[in-house]
Design a protein around this motif. Sequence first.
Motif, PDB file in Angstrom:
ATOM      1  N   ALA B 194       0.834  -1.213   0.000  1.00 33.58           N
ATOM      2  CA  ALA B 194       0.000   0.000   0.000  1.00 33.58           C
ATOM      3  C   ALA B 194       0.867   1.261   0.000  1.00 33.58           C
ATOM      4  CB  ALA B 194      -0.924   0.001   1.211  1.00 33.58           C
ATOM      5  N   PHE B 195       2.090   1.131   0.494  1.00 31.79           N
ATOM      6  CA  PHE B 195       2.997   2.277   0.575  1.00 31.79           C
ATOM      7  C   PHE B 195       3.988   2.310  -0.585  1.00 31.79           C
ATOM      8  CE2 PHE B 195       1.545   1.052   4.722  1.00 31.79           C
ATOM      9  CZ  PHE B 195       1.143   2.256   5.292  1.00 31.79           C
ATOM     10  N   TYR B 196       3.871   1.351  -1.491  1.00 35.12           N
ATOM     11  CA  TYR B 196       4.866   1.203  -2.546  1.00 35.12           C
ATOM     12  C   TYR B 196       4.426   1.874  -3.831  1.00 35.12           C
ATOM     13  CZ  TYR B 196       7.616  -0.928  -6.237  1.00 35.12           C
ATOM     14  OH  TYR B 196       8.407  -1.105  -7.330  1.00 35.12           O
ATOM     15  N   GLN B 197       5.335   2.571  -4.456  1.00 30.03           N
ATOM     16  CA  GLN B 197       5.097   3.132  -5.777  1.00 30.03           C
ATOM     17  C   GLN B 197       6.203   2.680  -6.708  1.00 30.03           C
ATOM     18  OE1 GLN B 197       4.859   7.374  -4.836  1.00 30.03           O
ATOM     19  NE2 GLN B 197       2.678   7.254  -5.356  1.00 30.03           N
ATOM     20  N   GLY B 198       5.840   2.030  -7.792  1.00 32.16           N
ATOM     21  CA  GLY B 198       6.840   1.565  -8.742  1.00 32.16           C
ATOM     22  C   GLY B 198       6.295   0.369  -9.491  1.00 32.16           C
ATOM     23  N   ARG B 199       7.146  -0.249 -10.261  1.00 28.17           N
ATOM     24  CA  ARG B 199       6.690  -1.423 -11.013  1.00 28.17           C
ATOM     25  C   ARG B 199       6.556  -2.601 -10.061  1.00 28.17           C
ATOM     26  NH1 ARG B 199       9.664  -1.759 -16.834  1.00 28.17           N
ATOM     27  NH2 ARG B 199       8.084  -3.384 -17.066  1.00 28.17           N
ATOM     28  N   HIS B 200       5.530  -3.367 -10.245  1.00 27.86           N
ATOM     29  CA  HIS B 200       5.215  -4.442  -9.304  1.00 27.86           C
ATOM     30  C   HIS B 200       4.914  -5.740 -10.058  1.00 27.86           C
ATOM     31  CE1 HIS B 200       2.512  -5.831  -5.696  1.00 27.86           C
ATOM     32  NE2 HIS B 200       3.598  -6.525  -5.810  1.00 27.86           N
ATOM     33  N   PHE B 201       5.693  -6.755  -9.743  1.00 28.78           N
ATOM     34  CA  PHE B 201       5.496  -8.081 -10.343  1.00 28.78           C
ATOM     35  C   PHE B 201       5.081  -9.067  -9.262  1.00 28.78           C
ATOM     36  CE2 PHE B 201       8.386  -5.884 -13.127  1.00 28.78           C
ATOM     37  CZ  PHE B 201       8.123  -6.351 -14.406  1.00 28.78           C
ATOM     38  N   ILE B 202       4.367 -10.095  -9.707  1.00 26.99           N
ATOM     39  CA  ILE B 202       4.084 -11.209  -8.804  1.00 26.99           C
ATOM     40  C   ILE B 202       4.782 -12.444  -9.353  1.00 26.99           C
ATOM     41  CG2 ILE B 202       1.880 -11.754  -9.983  1.00 26.99           C
ATOM     42  CD1 ILE B 202       1.804 -12.007  -6.334  1.00 26.99           C
ATOM     43  N   GLY B 203       5.325 -13.250  -8.458  1.00 27.97           N
ATOM     44  CA  GLY B 203       5.981 -14.500  -8.844  1.00 27.97           C
ATOM     45  C   GLY B 203       5.507 -15.620  -7.938  1.00 27.97           C
ATOM     46  N   GLY B 204       5.821 -16.844  -8.327  1.00 26.26           N
ATOM     47  CA  GLY B 204       5.387 -18.002  -7.537  1.00 26.26           C
ATOM     48  C   GLY B 204       4.250 -18.714  -8.234  1.00 26.26           C
ATOM     49  N   ARG B 205       4.559 -19.207  -9.445  1.00 26.87           N
ATOM     50  CA  ARG B 205       3.504 -19.835 -10.252  1.00 26.87           C
ATOM     51  C   ARG B 205       3.361 -21.305  -9.851  1.00 26.87           C
ATOM     52  NH1 ARG B 205       3.052 -19.314 -16.904  1.00 26.87           N
ATOM     53  NH2 ARG B 205       0.841 -19.871 -17.010  1.00 26.87           N
ATOM     54  N   PHE B 206       2.920 -21.517  -8.646  1.00 29.31           N
ATOM     55  CA  PHE B 206       2.769 -22.898  -8.174  1.00 29.31           C
ATOM     56  C   PHE B 206       1.637 -23.042  -7.178  1.00 29.31           C
ATOM     57  CE2 PHE B 206       4.690 -21.504  -4.345  1.00 29.31           C
ATOM     58  CZ  PHE B 206       5.801 -20.742  -4.674  1.00 29.31           C
ATOM     59  N   TYR B 222      -0.950 -15.567 -15.046  1.00 29.95           N
ATOM     60  CA  TYR B 222       0.354 -15.570 -15.706  1.00 29.95           C
ATOM     61  C   TYR B 222       0.171 -15.829 -17.194  1.00 29.95           C
ATOM     62  CZ  TYR B 222       2.371 -15.990 -10.996  1.00 29.95           C
ATOM     63  OH  TYR B 222       2.728 -15.776  -9.694  1.00 29.95           O
ATOM     64  N   GLN B 223       1.114 -15.328 -17.982  1.00 27.18           N
ATOM     65  CA  GLN B 223       1.036 -15.468 -19.439  1.00 27.18           C
ATOM     66  C   GLN B 223       2.089 -16.448 -19.962  1.00 27.18           C
ATOM     67  OE1 GLN B 223      -1.423 -13.605 -21.296  1.00 27.18           O
ATOM     68  NE2 GLN B 223      -2.089 -13.435 -19.165  1.00 27.18           N
ATOM     69  N   GLY B 224       1.718 -17.212 -20.950  1.00 24.39           N
ATOM     70  CA  GLY B 224       2.681 -18.099 -21.610  1.00 24.39           C
ATOM     71  C   GLY B 224       3.371 -19.002 -20.607  1.00 24.39           C
ATOM     72  N   VAL B 225       4.697 -19.059 -20.706  1.00 32.60           N
ATOM     73  CA  VAL B 225       5.449 -19.875 -19.759  1.00 32.60           C
ATOM     74  C   VAL B 225       6.139 -18.993 -18.712  1.00 32.60           C
ATOM     75  CG1 VAL B 225       5.803 -21.696 -21.474  1.00 32.60           C
ATOM     76  CG2 VAL B 225       7.545 -19.925 -21.200  1.00 32.60           C
ATOM     77  N   ASP B 226       5.710 -17.747 -18.614  1.00 32.43           N
ATOM     78  CA  ASP B 226       6.325 -16.808 -17.668  1.00 32.43           C
ATOM     79  C   ASP B 226       6.159 -17.259 -16.217  1.00 32.43           C
ATOM     80  OD1 ASP B 226       6.976 -15.207 -19.786  1.00 32.43           O
ATOM     81  OD2 ASP B 226       5.655 -13.550 -19.237  1.00 32.43           O
ATOM     82  N   GLN B 227       7.191 -17.002 -15.442  1.00 32.69           N
ATOM     83  CA  GLN B 227       7.119 -17.261 -14.002  1.00 32.69           C
ATOM     84  C   GLN B 227       6.798 -15.983 -13.223  1.00 32.69           C
ATOM     85  OE1 GLN B 227       7.449 -20.419 -12.534  1.00 32.69           O
ATOM     86  NE2 GLN B 227       7.368 -21.118 -14.649  1.00 32.69           N
ATOM     87  N   VAL B 228       6.675 -14.862 -13.912  1.00 31.17           N
ATOM     88  CA  VAL B 228       6.293 -13.598 -13.265  1.00 31.17           C
ATOM     89  C   VAL B 228       5.236 -12.900 -14.103  1.00 31.17           C
ATOM     90  CG1 VAL B 228       8.332 -12.937 -11.926  1.00 31.17           C
ATOM     91  CG2 VAL B 228       8.254 -12.462 -14.379  1.00 31.17           C
ATOM     92  N   LEU B 229       4.476 -12.065 -13.408  1.00 32.10           N
ATOM     93  CA  LEU B 229       3.432 -11.284 -14.078  1.00 32.10           C
ATOM     94  C   LEU B 229       3.495  -9.869 -13.529  1.00 32.10           C
ATOM     95  CD1 LEU B 229       0.726 -11.146 -15.764  1.00 32.10           C
ATOM     96  CD2 LEU B 229      -0.440 -11.689 -13.610  1.00 32.10           C
TER      97      LEU B 229
END
Lengths: 239, 239
Positions: B194-206, B222-229
């Motif tokens: 909530a306090f963060y400003q910037g680019r934000h990715f999520i990982g942990g495709r499991f 998630y898209q394709g075979v990506d491990q981050v979104l």
Amino acid sequence: MSLRAISAKDAASLDKDLMETGGWSLDQLMELAGLSVAQAVWKVMPPNAGQDVLVVCGPGNNGGDGLVAARHLSHFGYRPSVYYPKEGKNELYQRLKIQLQNLSIPFISAEKFPSALKSSDMLVDAIFGFSFGGPLREPFPSIISQIESATIPVLSVDAPSSWDIESGPPKGGPGAKFMPTVLVSLSAPKPCVAFYQGRHFIGGRFLTKALTDKYGLDLPQYQGVDQVLEIRVDGEGKL
Amino acid sequence: MSLRAISAKDAASLDKDLMETGGWSLDQLMELAGLSVAQAVWKVMPPNAGQDVLVVCGPGNNGGDGLVAARHLSHFGYRPSVYYPKEGKNELYQRLKIQLQNLSIPFISAEKFPSALKSSDMLVDAIFGFSFGGPLREPFPSIISQIESATIPVLSVDAPSSWDIESGPPKGGPGAKFMPTVLVSLSAPKPCVAFYQGRHFIGGRFLTKALTDKYGLDLPQYQGVDQVLEIRVDGEGKL
């Protein structure tokens, strides 16, 4: 592009090096191997071209790679199912199985295998890898015969199951006419690729230069963040 | 798109579920976490835009994720170096360190850290994750202060180190003005986003649906075979 092959004996020694002095666990190696297989499936058959993938797993590490691949395939949007006729005893395989069950990935029975083989869009052959020394024991002669005469594309992990790692297809019996559509060699091709015709990928993006030098291998030029690299396309290069 | 956050307590419980009943080992989870971090680095700074990545690793699992990320970064064509001021005792971390040494990835000394911070193209902050409870202990106050005032882009793993997982940046002292350029949340964002400003990715495709349901989380698309979104871009969305 073609890559130098590694003998079965050296492949076993390489695995030993990775785990005994390289700091690797089997969990890590299998995770990356299975991920590379799942990425190869995506490259040859993205989910909009087919989603039902039947993964046939053998009792050893090749089967473990298949279990990991099935998990990633599920996360990639496929509908994998697993045929695991002779389960390995290693606690890792049992944990991989739990992971798949928690994703509701079906494990099919021997009775259902023939119909699953007909209704799937692709089969992943994760039965035997570089440590296969033959001969095929039950129930695998029948399974190999059915895969051999299947009409769906087959992707073999590390080696076409039933093939001798050095001398290729058996001279007769189950597997004599087995020619997978796709092969994913792990770490390095095995000598039997000399008898293989089809699309060929390499996976295992973790080798060090010291190891490829020690075993006289090539370090594949993987692209981007890919865990697999296509190294040869025969014929039309299509399924 | 925004995703529901997970508390520090629930994040610990989720990890416990994965390993105690989900069949996962720490080796597997850390492999995929570190891979997702390395893929996020590629998305924000492909190697043709910068190759010198300084990975700062803390003594716990966040640091382990950083060690795995450094390995994948090396295979992706970057020149990672690692600053690991307080090494964790877990045998896994020691094995990860061996893997990096076998790739000739340098481990830099405290004396070299200030100059490495200036000469690198990006810093990966893998110091503390969701289990951080403060306060910062030596040598981390000084390290955080230096990272806070660095001019290179910083990618934080799971949470900006020094931030409280619930209440965000400290009110004063080291970290009070720390705002990473990129954040990779693992499994789910923590409340401090909530306090963060910037680019934000999520990982942990499991994650399984049962687990996201149990903890009231979203299953990222998630898209394709990506491990981050990438889930949020603020400002210009550029480094």
